[in-house]
Write an enzyme that holds these catalytic residues in place. Structure first.
Site, short mmCIF file in Angstrom:
data_model
loop_
_atom_site.label_atom_id
_atom_site.label_comp_id
_atom_site.label_asym_id
_atom_site.label_seq_id
_atom_site.Cartn_x
_atom_site.Cartn_y
_atom_site.Cartn_z
N LYS A 217 0.85 -1.19 0.00
CA LYS A 217 0.00 0.00 0.00
C LYS A 217 0.89 1.24 0.00
O LYS A 217 1.95 1.24 0.64
CB LYS A 217 -0.88 -0.04 1.26
CG LYS A 217 -1.85 1.11 1.42
CD LYS A 217 -2.69 0.89 2.68
CE LYS A 217 -3.69 1.99 2.93
NZ LYS A 217 -4.49 1.74 4.15
N SER B 153 -9.28 -0.78 7.59
CA SER B 153 -8.80 -0.50 6.23
C SER B 153 -8.15 -1.68 5.52
O SER B 153 -7.90 -1.60 4.32
CB SER B 153 -7.82 0.68 6.24
OG SER B 153 -8.53 1.87 6.47
N SER C 286 -9.26 1.68 3.44
CA SER C 286 -8.43 2.46 2.55
C SER C 286 -7.45 1.63 1.73
O SER C 286 -6.89 2.13 0.76
CB SER C 286 -7.65 3.53 3.35
OG SER C 286 -6.80 2.90 4.30
#
Lengths: 464, 71
Positions: free
Chosen positions: A82, A178, A154
């Protein structure tokens, strides 16, 4: 073979490498080809390390040929991080104008550990800005099961890349859900480990007391294998725990005969979408048929976690962002700016009240987890929603996940079905501190007796 | 309810100003909505806890030298 390689597990790919049936270059090239084809539409990656990944793959190939062995079970296999994890020499934007040109000179601890295990960096995946806000710069990560729907946030780029075969395994961060939310929306597995299990050193922070880093994969076994390398004490993270790291793949096949699973009476099974309700209740029956005993448990504080959790996250986020927010207000996307600025408005008394509630909630869930091996809940009360809703006024997707950021317990989501429209549904298992192994064992037993992890989205319309 | 109508809008504007954060009316309205929703939720959470909540000495979950709990 290339299309086939894209959906293979770490274990399968490792076996193929060991048998010299494929090379690291074959694997990396197969995934890069898919990224080239689908990334424009899916917005999975912010940065793709194409040439660098191929160079790393060639180096791994040469090392394996020279030494006639792989450094670890991860050596020669690709990883995707990420874009909030610092990567030496590779820009780390956190999807923010504030960090558009930021190229770190060091790796985050979990990135370094996976690199040292021999993994090849494929690229950096999409995230909401600073893992809490807007998606203005690099597009909205779309759901491979229905491109009109949101992949979840996210860590949505990691999740949709895995579901679409644009990654083999990935990492994500989880402050309120997330990792688990996009994993559930996209039909993959994601683990938020125990607070302190995986170092956050080198993670673009949001909330010091709620942030976690964890593995994401298409199977439980791959998550376990990844956590082996990510976990461990790190002096650079003050919250990092001095706790032994077992081989999380040991005992995966031990079954769940006699395992006691808590099913909350309050909150988690209320107001569910009917298809989510059906899928989760079928999963409970399946777990029971595998030998688990279901036990109703009381969690009367569960309905009240959201607001105190929101105050803690945003007050801490504001503390981290205050100087930059003053100086570069307009470089933040509107939603990010508003959320983080809200943290400036709570009094220290309100922050303290939120911490006191956190103590009460943590005691409540910890007491339940003394009696049961894990608590089972839906990960979300509904399947993935339309992208337009995410861009407008989205629902609170941390509905059932923030609870375990508050308490620090490990929590994992595993696919447990699909709606009639073909959207994945996730089942959440939350366990005792540092007992990720039991979550893996339970989830693996379930996964291996259900077909959900073998389904693949149809991607023809996602091609660039 | 717009920012101008909410009784705590001035307080929130002042809190932001004290911190040197300058926001427009749209931002202010959104921030007021977030803060007031969380304050209301915190009030309900406080009421749901029976007895006097324990004063925490530092963050609780879990101590860094905690022994693993076997499953």
């Amino acid at each position: 073979m290339d299309g086939d390689l894209a959906y293979r597990s770490l274990r399968d790919l490792g076996r193929l490498l060991d048998q010299r049936q494929v090379s690291p270059v074959d694997i990396v090239r197969a995934i890069l080809d898919r990224i080239e084809r689908y990334n424009t539409r899916l917005a999975s990656y912010i940065t793709v390390c194409g040439e660098a990944a191929l160079a790393e793959a060639r180096a791994a190939e040469q090392e394996i040929a020279r030494t006639r062995r792989r450094r670890s079970r991860l050596h020669g296999l690709p990883i995707t991080h990420k874009d909030v994890s610092l990567t030496a020499g590779v820009r780390t934007t956190a999807h923010s104008r504030c960090l558009l040109e930021y190229v770190p000179d060091r790796d985050a601890t979990h990135v370094r550990r996976l690199r040292e295990a021999g993994m090849i960096l494929l690229g950096k995946t999409n995230t909401t800005e600073f893992a809490c806000g807007t998606l203005e710069l690099f597009g909205v990560h779309r759901n491979p099961w229905d491109l009109g729907r949101y992949a979840g946030g996210s860590s949505g780029g990691s999740a949709n890349a895995l579901a679409a075969g644009l990654a083999v395994v990935a990492t994500g961060s989880d402050t309120g859900g997330s990792i688990r939310v996009p994993a559930s929306f996209c039909g993959i597995v994601g683990l938020k480990p125990t607070y302190g299990r995986v170092s956050r050193n080198g993670l673009v922070p949001l909330s010091w007391s709620m942030d976690h880093v964890g593995p994401m994969a298409r199977t439980v076994a791959d998550c376990a294998l990844l956590l082996n390398a990510m976990a461990g004490h790190d002096l650079a993270d003050p919250a990092s725990a001095r706790v032994a790291v077992p081989d999380f793949t040991d005992g995966l096949d031990a079954g769940i005969q006699g395992t006691v699973l808590g099913v909350p009476r309050q909150y988690f099974y209320e107001g569910l979408d009917s298809e989510v309700d059906g899928a989760v209740r079928a999963a409970l029956r399946q777990l029971e048929s595998l030998g688990a005993r279901l036990e109703p448990v009381d969690l009367p504080l569960a309905p009240h976690v959201t607001a105190p959790g929101g105050i803690l996250i945003m007050a801490e986020a504001y503390g981290l962002h205050a100087a930059r927010l003053r100086e570069r207000t307009d470089d933040y996307g509107a939603r990010t700016r508003r959320r983080i600025a809200s943290g400036a408005c709570y009094t220290s008394g309100e922050y303290e009240e939120a911490v006191r509630f956190r103590v009460a909630w943590t005691r409540e869930i910890a007491a339940v987890l003394e009696r049961v091996h894990a608590v089972v809940t839906p990960t979300l009360p509904h399947p993935a929603f339309p992208v337009e809703m995410q861009l407008g006024d989205p629902p609170d997707t941390s509905w059932g996940t923030r609870h375990f950021n508050m308490s620090g317990h490990p929590a994992l989501t595993v696919p447990c079905g699909f709606t009639a429209a073909g959207l994945p549904v996730g089942l959440q298992l939350a366990g005792r501190y540092f007992d990720e192994a039991s979550l893996f064992r339970i989830a693996h037993a379930y996964e291996q007796t259900t077909p959900w992890h073998t389904r693949r989205p149809k991607l023809a319309e996602a091609a660039a | 309810m717009s920012a101008a109508e909410h009784p705590n809008t001035d307080e929130i504007r002042a809190a932001l100003a004290r911190e040197g954060i300058t926001v427009g009316e749209d931002d202010l309205a959104a921030i007021v909505k977030i803060v007031e929703a969380n304050r209301a939720g915190l009030e309900r959470a406080r009421a749901a806890v029976s007895g006097e909540p324990e004063v925490p000495h530092g963050f609780v979950p879990p101590p860094a030298d905690a022994a693993p709990q076997a499953g």
